[in-house]
Scaffold this motif. Structure first.
Motif, PDB file in Angstrom:
ATOM      1  N   ALA A 144       3.280  -1.851 -33.523  1.00 21.37           N
ATOM      2  CA  ALA A 144       1.947  -1.524 -33.904  1.00 21.37           C
ATOM      3  C   ALA A 144       0.811  -1.591 -33.180  1.00 21.37           C
ATOM      4  N   LEU A 145       0.999  -2.343 -32.141  1.00 23.97           N
ATOM      5  CA  LEU A 145      -0.182  -2.559 -31.039  1.00 23.97           C
ATOM      6  C   LEU A 145      -0.358  -1.423 -30.053  1.00 23.97           C
ATOM      7  N   ALA A 146       0.696  -0.425 -30.262  1.00 21.40           N
ATOM      8  CA  ALA A 146       0.408   0.799 -29.083  1.00 21.40           C
ATOM      9  C   ALA A 146       0.053   1.724 -30.137  1.00 21.40           C
ATOM     10  N   ARG A 147      -0.799   2.623 -29.548  1.00 21.48           N
ATOM     11  CA  ARG A 147      -1.424   3.666 -30.222  1.00 21.48           C
ATOM     12  C   ARG A 147      -0.554   4.925 -30.137  1.00 21.48           C
ATOM     13  N   ASP A 148      -0.650   5.804 -31.179  1.00 21.76           N
ATOM     14  CA  ASP A 148       0.317   6.899 -31.436  1.00 21.76           C
ATOM     15  C   ASP A 148      -0.130   7.878 -30.185  1.00 21.76           C
ATOM     16  N   GLY A 149       1.046   8.405 -29.302  1.00 21.56           N
ATOM     17  CA  GLY A 149       0.505   9.263 -28.523  1.00 21.56           C
ATOM     18  C   GLY A 149      -0.102   9.073 -27.363  1.00 21.56           C
ATOM     19  N   VAL A 150      -0.119   7.679 -27.142  1.00 25.58           N
ATOM     20  CA  VAL A 150      -0.786   7.184 -25.892  1.00 25.58           C
ATOM     21  C   VAL A 150       0.096   6.445 -25.172  1.00 25.58           C
ATOM     22  N   ARG A 151       0.662   6.798 -23.756  1.00 28.10           N
ATOM     23  CA  ARG A 151       1.548   5.952 -22.843  1.00 28.10           C
ATOM     24  C   ARG A 151       0.544   5.671 -21.776  1.00 28.10           C
ATOM     25  N   ARG A 152      -0.300   6.034 -21.574  1.00 24.97           N
ATOM     26  CA  ARG A 152      -1.464   5.636 -20.190  1.00 24.97           C
ATOM     27  C   ARG A 152      -2.782   5.734 -20.867  1.00 24.97           C
ATOM     28  N   PRO A 158       8.571   0.535 -19.642  1.00 28.42           N
ATOM     29  CA  PRO A 158       9.362   1.075 -20.429  1.00 28.42           C
ATOM     30  C   PRO A 158       8.791   2.346 -20.859  1.00 28.42           C
ATOM     31  N   GLU A 159       9.516   3.357 -21.330  1.00 26.50           N
ATOM     32  CA  GLU A 159       9.042   4.607 -21.793  1.00 26.50           C
ATOM     33  C   GLU A 159       8.268   4.434 -22.958  1.00 26.50           C
ATOM     34  N   ASP A 160       8.484   3.658 -24.040  1.00 33.26           N
ATOM     35  CA  ASP A 160       8.265   3.387 -25.369  1.00 33.26           C
ATOM     36  C   ASP A 160       7.141   2.327 -25.473  1.00 33.26           C
ATOM     37  N   VAL A 161       6.361   2.119 -24.526  1.00 33.23           N
ATOM     38  CA  VAL A 161       5.282   1.301 -24.602  1.00 33.23           C
ATOM     39  C   VAL A 161       3.992   1.878 -24.148  1.00 33.23           C
ATOM     40  N   GLU A 162       2.777   1.550 -24.415  1.00 26.15           N
ATOM     41  CA  GLU A 162       1.560   2.065 -24.059  1.00 26.15           C
ATOM     42  C   GLU A 162       1.271   1.058 -22.720  1.00 26.15           C
ATOM     43  N   ALA A 163       0.777   1.569 -21.623  1.00 22.21           N
ATOM     44  CA  ALA A 163       0.421   0.907 -20.308  1.00 22.21           C
ATOM     45  C   ALA A 163      -1.036   1.187 -20.471  1.00 22.21           C
ATOM     46  N   GLU A 219     -12.982   4.602 -21.910  1.00 19.86           N
ATOM     47  CA  GLU A 219     -11.566   4.664 -21.870  1.00 19.86           C
ATOM     48  C   GLU A 219     -10.885   5.984 -21.749  1.00 19.86           C
ATOM     49  N   LEU A 220     -10.189   6.392 -20.884  1.00 21.03           N
ATOM     50  CA  LEU A 220      -9.183   7.495 -20.780  1.00 21.03           C
ATOM     51  C   LEU A 220      -7.882   7.308 -21.351  1.00 21.03           C
ATOM     52  N   THR A 221      -7.277   8.068 -22.012  1.00 22.82           N
ATOM     53  CA  THR A 221      -6.001   7.920 -22.642  1.00 22.82           C
ATOM     54  C   THR A 221      -5.074   9.251 -22.347  1.00 22.82           C
ATOM     55  N   ALA A 222      -4.100   9.149 -22.307  1.00 22.82           N
ATOM     56  CA  ALA A 222      -2.819  10.375 -22.236  1.00 22.82           C
ATOM     57  C   ALA A 222      -1.714   9.986 -22.669  1.00 22.82           C
ATOM     58  N   PRO A 223      -0.869  10.813 -23.026  1.00 22.67           N
ATOM     59  CA  PRO A 223       0.505  10.743 -23.322  1.00 22.67           C
ATOM     60  C   PRO A 223       1.466  10.464 -22.003  1.00 22.67           C
ATOM     61  N   PRO A 242     -12.894   7.604  -8.142  1.00 24.05           N
ATOM     62  CA  PRO A 242     -12.237   7.086  -9.400  1.00 24.05           C
ATOM     63  C   PRO A 242     -12.243   5.602  -9.584  1.00 24.05           C
ATOM     64  N   ASP A 243     -12.499   5.019 -10.630  1.00 29.91           N
ATOM     65  CA  ASP A 243     -12.319   3.721 -10.923  1.00 29.91           C
ATOM     66  C   ASP A 243     -11.016   3.072 -10.768  1.00 29.91           C
ATOM     67  N   GLY A 244     -10.748   2.148 -10.120  1.00 28.96           N
ATOM     68  CA  GLY A 244      -9.432   1.684  -9.871  1.00 28.96           C
ATOM     69  C   GLY A 244      -8.264   1.775 -11.156  1.00 28.96           C
ATOM     70  N   ALA A 245      -8.894   1.688 -12.283  1.00 32.89           N
ATOM     71  CA  ALA A 245      -7.827   1.685 -13.393  1.00 32.89           C
ATOM     72  C   ALA A 245      -7.541   3.019 -13.653  1.00 32.89           C
ATOM     73  N   VAL A 246      -8.457   3.941 -13.470  1.00 31.20           N
ATOM     74  CA  VAL A 246      -7.998   5.623 -13.572  1.00 31.20           C
ATOM     75  C   VAL A 246      -6.975   5.871 -12.341  1.00 31.20           C
ATOM     76  N   ILE A 247      -7.212   5.155 -11.212  1.00 29.93           N
ATOM     77  CA  ILE A 247      -6.244   5.607 -10.105  1.00 29.93           C
ATOM     78  C   ILE A 247      -4.944   4.967 -10.616  1.00 29.93           C
ATOM     79  N   ARG A 248      -4.985   3.841 -11.012  1.00 26.64           N
ATOM     80  CA  ARG A 248      -3.805   3.025 -11.227  1.00 26.64           C
ATOM     81  C   ARG A 248      -2.879   3.701 -12.453  1.00 26.64           C
ATOM     82  N   ALA A 249      -3.793   4.153 -13.464  1.00 28.37           N
ATOM     83  CA  ALA A 249      -2.980   4.963 -14.705  1.00 28.37           C
ATOM     84  C   ALA A 249      -2.690   6.123 -14.462  1.00 28.37           C
ATOM     85  N   ARG A 250      -3.095   6.792 -13.234  1.00 30.40           N
ATOM     86  CA  ARG A 250      -2.799   8.168 -12.688  1.00 30.40           C
ATOM     87  C   ARG A 250      -3.343   8.964 -13.497  1.00 30.40           C
TER      88      ARG A 250
END
Length: 391
Positions: free
Chosen positions: A236-244, A213-218, A256-260, A278-286
């Protein structure tokens, strides 16, 4: 494990015998251990239950460390259990969001519940399999704030619960369900609950991204270079402005790398002195493009998830290699060049080329005292072999 085996194990005699035997790994002489226990008068059923559990405890040390020596497992429960280090990250997210009571729906043997209870959070752990629920109750017995319910996660009373942790069962015995509607609980049910309460949903890292879903943090999480899970956080468990997010756990600690959202690709550039996988988590998170720009680098090829740079990068988000030489991806050329350098130990990594590394290694006829890494890939569309060394 069946109910009869569980009954043999969950007796004062069975538990004492398990502690006496201790963990049993693959090097232990099982035959002599069985003979010794039978000679001491222990029933065959109890011996089988104890030895099975002792072997699981030895295997579980990789996930639970010393805690494994006081826990009980099923083979499937151990395989699917969250590593304790990762479970601690989950628990910290709930505590940081101010959630005081968490329902762990599909708790398995109780790994995530253990981490939650260790932070003094209230835990309602629900497991539909009777034997697994009994083992979870045993594992959580030291924590007064945790209780285990044997039942269906979709029918549990959530009164007084402030947050949910949902780990859908994606298999039944040897059968693996690929359709999320067949999971227990289904993914649609989990998403519905996530809109009602702050929720973390543990999923396989290769989940079809179209289902997110678009409104969750992955958040993709890797531990010691292995991508172990995807967690979708809501409320409340999802951080503001973070979707990836890409969380990397290793000897360095946590980074951790984070992005909108998915990051834009970095530009392809000429091969530099260093390449980064790149670490697999970075690749999966694009988030490869963000990492490339942070390292002042670019991509080896527009279709390859490898980064190149002229400056030696220090990063927890990938494995770094110094390029020693570049060759065409040709067996005869490589065989000659590796022999000239007396390279007998060779790590082969590939990306974007259809090659079987094991078969390719045989064709190189390696011999000599030196070692190196050979990266088989494409650079700006050209198939190349990069002789490199780990930094």
């Amino acid at each position: 494990m069946d109910v009869a085996e569980l009954r043999e194990l969950l007796t004062p005699e069975g538990l004492r015998l398990l502690d006496e035997v201790g963990p049993i790994d693959s090097t232990t002489d099982i035959v002599s251990t069985v003979a010794r226990l039978r000679k001491a008068g222990h029933a065959p059923g109890r011996v089988a239950a104890v030895l099975g559990q002792a072997r699981l405890r030895a295997k579980a040390s990789a996930k639970f460390g010393d805690f494994a020596d006081r826990m009980l497992f099923t083979p499937e429960g151990l395989e699917q259990a969250t590593r304790l280090r990762v479970a601690s990250v989950h628990a910290g997210r709930f505590a940081g969001a101010g959630v005081d009571v968490v329902a762990d729906l599909g708790c398995g043997i109780g790994a995530d519940s253990l981490a939650l209870a260790a932070l003094d959070l209230g835990v309602v752990a629900v497991e539909r399999d009777e034997v697994t629920a009994a083992l979870a109750a045993y594992n959580l017995a030291p924590f007064a704030s945790a209780r285990v319910e044997h039942g269906d996660a979709t029918e549990v009373d959530l009164a007084g619960v402030g947050g949910l942790w949902i780990d859908p069962a994606r298999r039944s015995g040897a059968r693996r369900f690929t359709d999320p509607s067949d999971w227990s609980p289904s993914l649609d049910w989990a998403f519905a609950r996530a809109r009602e309460l702050p929720t973390g949903i543990k999923l396989a890292p290769g989940l079809d991204r179209e289902l997110i879903p678009e409104d969750v943090e992955a958040q993709w999480i890797s531990a010691d270079h292995e991508v172990v899970e995807l967690v979708l956080w809501s409320g409340a468990l999802a951080r503001d402005g973070v979707r990836r997010a890409a969380l990397v756990l290793g000897a360095h600690g946590a980074a951790e790398l984070t992005a909108p959202g998915d990051s834009a690709d970095a530009e392809v550039r000429a091969l530099g002195e260093f390449v980064v996988e790149p670490d697999g988590a970075v690749i999966r998170a694009r988030l490869i493009g963000d990492l490339a720009r942070a390292l002042d680098g670019g991509m080896l090829d527009e279709t390859i998830a490898w980064i190149t740079t002229d400056t030696a990068p220090e990063t927890p988000f990938g494995q770094v290699f110094r390029v020693r030489e570049r060759f065409p991806l040709d067996v005869k050329t490589l065989k000659r060049e590796l022999a000239a350098r007396k390279i007998g130990t060779l790590e082969i990594k590939k990306r974007g080329v259809d090659i079987d590394p094991a078969e390719f290694r045989v064709r190189l006829s390696l011999a000599g005292p030196e070692s190196a890494t050979l990266i088989l890939t494409r650079v700006a569309g050209e198939r190349v072999a990069l002789l490199a060394e780990r930094v």
